[in-house]
Design an enzyme around this catalytic site. Structure first.
Site, mmCIF file in Angstrom:
data_model
loop_
_atom_site.group_PDB
_atom_site.id
_atom_site.type_symbol
_atom_site.label_atom_id
_atom_site.label_comp_id
_atom_site.label_asym_id
_atom_site.label_seq_id
_atom_site.Cartn_x
_atom_site.Cartn_y
_atom_site.Cartn_z
ATOM 1 N N HIS A 1 -8.246 -0.089 4.754
ATOM 2 C CA HIS A 1 -6.685 0.383 4.903
ATOM 3 C C HIS A 1 -6.780 1.699 4.448
ATOM 4 C CE1 HIS A 1 -7.276 -0.131 0.491
ATOM 5 N NE2 HIS A 1 -6.024 0.602 0.448
ATOM 6 N N ASP B 1 -3.525 3.795 2.563
ATOM 7 C CA ASP B 1 -2.396 3.643 1.599
ATOM 8 C C ASP B 1 -1.173 4.249 2.582
ATOM 9 O OD1 ASP B 1 -3.863 4.396 -1.484
ATOM 10 O OD2 ASP B 1 -4.005 2.662 -0.096
ATOM 11 N N HIS C 1 -10.187 3.142 3.256
ATOM 12 C CA HIS C 1 -11.146 2.849 2.034
ATOM 13 C C HIS C 1 -11.034 1.318 1.823
ATOM 14 C CE1 HIS C 1 -6.820 3.939 0.601
ATOM 15 N NE2 HIS C 1 -7.117 3.215 -0.206
ATOM 16 N N ARG D 1 -14.187 -6.599 -11.862
ATOM 17 C CA ARG D 1 -13.859 -5.161 -11.567
ATOM 18 C C ARG D 1 -12.075 -5.086 -11.670
ATOM 19 N NH1 ARG D 1 -12.257 -1.895 -7.226
ATOM 20 N NH2 ARG D 1 -12.667 0.378 -7.908
HETATM 21 C C1 LIG Z 1 2.797 -0.358 -0.457
HETATM 22 C C2 LIG Z 1 1.885 -0.842 -0.725
HETATM 23 C C3 LIG Z 1 1.301 -1.806 0.183
HETATM 24 C C4 LIG Z 1 0.195 -2.361 -0.573
HETATM 25 C C5 LIG Z 1 0.119 -1.888 -1.749
HETATM 26 C C6 LIG Z 1 0.856 -0.396 -1.789
HETATM 27 C C7 LIG Z 1 0.182 0.643 -1.268
HETATM 28 C C8 LIG Z 1 -1.501 -0.014 -0.558
HETATM 29 C C9 LIG Z 1 -1.017 -1.263 0.118
HETATM 30 C C10 LIG Z 1 -2.297 -2.254 0.409
HETATM 31 C C11 LIG Z 1 -3.010 -2.441 -0.712
HETATM 32 C C12 LIG Z 1 -3.365 -2.005 1.574
HETATM 33 C C13 LIG Z 1 -4.219 -2.665 1.796
HETATM 34 C C14 LIG Z 1 -3.508 -4.236 2.155
HETATM 35 C C15 LIG Z 1 -2.503 -4.854 1.316
HETATM 36 C C16 LIG Z 1 -1.954 -5.951 1.445
HETATM 37 C C17 LIG Z 1 -3.528 -5.210 -0.237
HETATM 38 O O1 LIG Z 1 -4.741 -5.289 0.128
HETATM 39 O O2 LIG Z 1 -3.069 -5.239 -1.196
HETATM 40 C C18 LIG Z 1 -1.454 -3.555 0.719
HETATM 41 C C19 LIG Z 1 -0.646 -3.841 -0.347
HETATM 42 C C20 LIG Z 1 0.509 -4.699 -0.006
HETATM 43 O O3 LIG Z 1 0.999 -4.849 0.953
HETATM 44 O O4 LIG Z 1 0.800 -5.414 -0.968
HETATM 45 O O1 LIG Z 2 -9.385 -1.141 -6.360
HETATM 46 C C1 LIG Z 2 -9.886 -0.196 -5.618
HETATM 47 O O2 LIG Z 2 -10.905 0.784 -6.032
HETATM 48 C C2 LIG Z 2 -8.989 0.340 -4.546
HETATM 49 C C3 LIG Z 2 -7.652 -0.389 -4.520
HETATM 50 C C4 LIG Z 2 -6.840 0.125 -3.315
HETATM 51 O O3 LIG Z 2 -7.416 0.934 -2.457
HETATM 52 C C5 LIG Z 2 -5.348 -0.240 -3.191
HETATM 53 O O4 LIG Z 2 -4.879 -0.833 -4.093
HETATM 54 O O5 LIG Z 2 -4.760 0.583 -2.352
HETATM 55 FE FE LIG Z 3 -5.766 1.875 -1.292
#
Ligand SMILES: C=C1C[C@]23C[C@H]1CC[C@H]2[C@]1(C)CCC[C@@](C)(C(=O)O)[C@H]1[C@@H]3C(=O)O
Ligand SMILES: O=C(O)CCC(=O)C(=O)O
Ligand SMILES: [Fe+2]
Length: 386
Positions: free
Chosen positions: A249, A251, A305, A315
């Site tokens: 993804h 951010d 990333h 972790r």
């Molecule tokens: C505004 C946000 C949505 C998420 C948390 C923050 C910034 C990063 C986003 C996220 C981590 C991107 C990957 C998918 C996601 C669903 C996750 O894996 O947590 C995303 C977060 C979210 O929507 O809760």
């Molecule tokens: O845990 C990590 O190292 C990355 C997490 C991340 O990319 C996120 O929460 O947006």
């Molecule tokens: Fe991220």
């Protein structure tokens, strides 16, 4: 001359992650159970082209930004720091920040104390359960949001508002949601957020200088920010090569200040290869998000990333996501838009992009392009005048 906003047509994304409103996946992410499970529930299996596989990723030497040099006032040191951050952000949007001045005990406490919450029984953790469409509270692998490619993680996210009258909101959240015995945890993360807020605003000054705009332009834009602190807890997985802690993804937020514990897992996609960003003690990993990419008219990159997991130990990471106040219009400063650099994205306000990622689209590497199209299709609902 009116400079039209030019949105490149989004790359057709057969993987478009519409967040279907189907019933939640049946699986429950009870980490004390699942961490010992060798048969990974299918919802957590990622497709061949996305799963990490058994190979270790080559380490990525992230450019190091020394905040002491930036603060020194020495014109040569400041210029060199601005040049380094400008190069890093134009290429991949990632850099390390050292000599940041944040209390190292606050960082180690912040990571260690996560265990007090995440090692509780699921039934207790769910007292803070995050509701669909909201971005705060407890989420275990997002079983309520996605039906496949579930991330192998639990998260606790809370809102930090830099507006003066609600600067204590984090502290109250813990006590109100989890009880008096967690009030000290609330104070800890309140202090953590205050430190992140100070550092984030300083970094936006550095980014402004890197872009050649007024030093205060972005720090004033984010002065009254409405940000998110997210605790990421990645339990061990018996088949780490088949799943992901956090999927690929960008951010959607503006700027991420990430503190990793001593366990590797963060990877960034650079030069068509997943590269490991291994933990550096007392250094933050900072990356540009989609919102700042739009604010810089695409000059600074929000890069893909992900986080992989391992089969031995949990972790943990803490991500501070800087987000603008809901009334701020995300539009690049005039210095960054001209006939040869037309505006790449439509103006928007952060709540519209946040809603898009929470209700309509699972953040990936095309979020901003698809959001721009969605925004124009819904212009009446989400016009920046709203
Ligand atoms: C505004 C946000 C949505 C998420 C948390 C923050 C910034 C990063 C986003 C996220 C981590 C991107 C990957 C998918 C996601 C669903 C996750 O894996 O947590 C995303 C977060 C979210 O929507 O809760
Ligand atoms: O845990 C990590 O190292 C990355 C997490 C991340 O990319 C996120 O929460 O947006
Ligand atoms: Fe991220």
């Amino acid at each position: 001359m009116a400079i039209e906003c030019m949105i490149p047509t989004p790359t057709p994304n057969h993987e478009r992650q519409e967040i279907e409103n189907k019933p939640a996946a049946a699986v429950v992410f009870d980490s004390p159970v699942l961490r010992h499970e060798s048969n990974i529930p299918t919802e957590f299996l990622w497709p061949d082209h996305e799963k990490p596989g058994p190979y270790a990723a080559r380490e990525f030497q992230v450019p190091v930004i020394d905040m002491a040099a930036f603060r020194s006032g020495d014109p040569v040191a400041v210029a060199e720091t601005c040049k380094l951050v400008d190069e890093a952000c134009k290429k991949h949007g990632f850099f390390l920040v050292v000599n940041h001045g944040v209390d190292t005990e606050l960082l180690s406490d912040g990571v260690r104390e996560m265990d007090r919450y995440f090692e509780l029984p699921l039934s207790f953790k769910e007292k803070a359960l995050r509701k669909l469409g909201e971005h705060c509270g407890y989420a275990s692998s997002f079983t309520g949001r996605f039906n496949a490619k579930l991330p192998w993680k639990e998260t606790l996210s809370f809102r930090f508002s830099a507006e003066k009258e609600c600067s204590h909101v984090v502290g109250e959240y813990f006590e109100k949601t989890l009880g008096q015995e967690f009030a000290d945890l609330g104070e800890l993360y309140q202090k953590y957020c205050n430190a992140m807020n100070t550092l984030a605003l300083e970094i936006t000054e550095l980014l402004g200088m890197g872009l050649g705009v007024d030093r205060k332009h972005f720090s004033e834009f984010y002065q009254e920010n409405d940000s998110v602190l997210r605790l990421n807890y990645y339990p061990p997985c018996q088949k780490p090569e088949l799943t992901l802690g956090t999927g690929p993804h960008c951010d959607p937020t503006s700027l991420t200040i990430l503190h990793q514990d001593s366990v590797s897992g963060l990877q960034v996609f650079v030069d068509n290869e997943w590269r490991a960003v291994n933990p550096t003690p007392n250094a933050f990993v900072v990356n540009i998000g989609d919102t700042f990419m739009a604010l810089s008219n695409g000059l600074y990159k929000s890069c893909m990333h992900r986080a992989v997991v391992n089969n031995e130990i949990p972790r943990k990471s803490i991500a501070f996501f800087l987000c603008p106040h809901k009334d701020k219009v995300v539009t690049p400063p005039p210095e960054l838009v001209d006939a040869t650099h037309p505006k790449l994205y439509p103006d928007f306000k952060w709540p519209a992009l946040l809603e898009y990622t929470q209700l309509h689209y699972r953040s990936d590497t095309d979020t901003l392009l698809n959001f721009a199209t969605w925004l124009q299709q819904n212009q009446t609902l989400h016009a920046t005048q709203a």
